[in-house]
Motif scaffolding. Structure first.
Motif, PDB file in Angstrom:
ATOM      1  N   ALA A 242      49.597  37.323  38.039  1.00  0.00           N
ATOM      2  CA  ALA A 242      48.869  38.326  37.270  1.00  0.00           C
ATOM      3  C   ALA A 242      49.578  38.654  35.961  1.00  0.00           C
ATOM      4  O   ALA A 242      50.805  38.799  35.931  1.00  0.00           O
TER       5      ALA A 242
ATOM      6  N   CYS B 186      47.322  43.075  31.656  1.00  0.00           N
ATOM      7  CA  CYS B 186      45.914  43.308  32.001  1.00  0.00           C
ATOM      8  C   CYS B 186      45.563  42.920  33.435  1.00  0.00           C
ATOM      9  O   CYS B 186      44.462  43.209  33.904  1.00  0.00           O
ATOM     10  N   GLY B 187      46.454  42.254  34.132  1.00  0.00           N
ATOM     11  CA  GLY B 187      46.201  41.931  35.532  1.00  0.00           C
ATOM     12  C   GLY B 187      45.466  40.630  35.785  1.00  0.00           C
ATOM     13  O   GLY B 187      45.406  40.153  36.920  1.00  0.00           O
ATOM     14  N   ARG B 188      44.901  40.047  34.740  1.00  0.00           N
ATOM     15  CA  ARG B 188      44.195  38.777  34.900  1.00  0.00           C
ATOM     16  C   ARG B 188      45.188  37.657  35.265  1.00  0.00           C
ATOM     17  O   ARG B 188      46.337  37.690  34.860  1.00  0.00           O
TER      18      ARG B 188
ATOM     19  N   CYS C 268      47.770  34.266  28.673  1.00  0.00           N
ATOM     20  CA  CYS C 268      46.746  35.136  29.251  1.00  0.00           C
ATOM     21  C   CYS C 268      45.500  35.036  28.381  1.00  0.00           C
ATOM     22  O   CYS C 268      45.532  35.374  27.193  1.00  0.00           O
TER      23      CYS C 268
END
Ligand SMILES: [Zn+2]
Length: 252
Positions: free
Chosen positions: A222, A226-228, A243
């Protein structure tokens, strides 16, 4: 090499600073110059896995294989030795009669030093280049001192996708990249560098910056911002992680 160290020893070769006094060290990009008081100079490049290690004379080396050159040192901090190890042999040592001849042969074609890169100088190096920005950052003739890890880290920090064409970047993006390169390298140096496998500093100490990598080596994990899930691919023949949200392919 400390100031006032003296290189001695029958097995040393004249060209590699035998008998040299007051050896000082300079750096440009990824290369070092060891310069003796009499003017002779040796250029060192650590490549992928090279190490220049200083040890007190009596202390054993942790790893004695792949030692290509040992300098015996007297004076300075007391007797010791400087050892050049290079397990994967991508590094090297080159002897020159003077620092000027070393610079002409090895440093003249290098771009500006990454530690102090200004956006104007970076912009000039990127002008007209259709290459991916990551490929340009890795090109030592554009910018001296950035390798695969710090190219990925700096582009993430700047919010620029590694495959963007270098010449397509806006002035603000080039400014952000120059700033990110300086900041990333300064932080990494402060942390002693990134010891993924074999990197050690001259005293044999491993770095700790690998624990702070935002993208390098984190493909599929991740994004910390942003966690993506981070994307992974090949750019300029090197594994590259980015990312897709924080570094949009089309630019901001
Ligand atoms: Zn992100």
């Amino acid at each position: 090499v400390r100031r006032r160290d003296v290189v001695t020893g029958p097995r040393g070769r004249d060209a590699l600073l035998l008998g040299a006094h007051s050896v000082r060290a300079l750096r440009y990009g990824k290369q070092l110059a060891l310069v003796a008081a009499d003017g002779r100079a040796v250029c060192a490049h650590l490549g992928m896995s090279g190490q220049l290690l200083w040890r007190p004379h009596a202390a054993a080396l942790a790893q004695r294989d792949h030692v290509h050159v040992q300098w015996r040192l007297e004076g300075g901090e007391g007797p010791g030795r400087l050892v050049f190890r290079d397990p994967r042999r991508f590094g090297g040592l080159w002897a020159f009669p003077s620092l000027e001849s070393l610079q002409a042969a090895r440093w003249e074609r290098l771009g500006p030093d990454a530690l102090t890169i200004e956006s104007g100088a970076l912009q000039a190096g990127l002008e007209g280049s259709k290459r991916a920005i990551k490929a340009a950052l890795l090109d030592q003739a554009v910018l001296a001192g950035v390798g695969n890890i710090y190219a990925d880290e700096a582009l993430f920090r700047a919010g620029v996708h590694p495959m963007r064409a270098a010449a397509s970047l806006r002035t603000e993006e080039v400014e952000a990249i120059a700033r990110a390169v300086r900041t990333t390298l300064a932080e990494a140096i402060e942390a002693g560098g990134s010891s993924l496998r074999d990197y050690r500093d001259a005293m044999g100490v491993a770095g700790s910056y690998q624990g702070r990598h935002a993208v390098y080596g984190r493909g599929g994990l991740a994004c910390a911002v942003c966690g993506r899930g981070l994307d992974r691919g090949i750019v300029a023949q090197r594994t590259t992680v980015w990312c897709a949200s924080c570094q949009p392919a089309k630019g901001g």
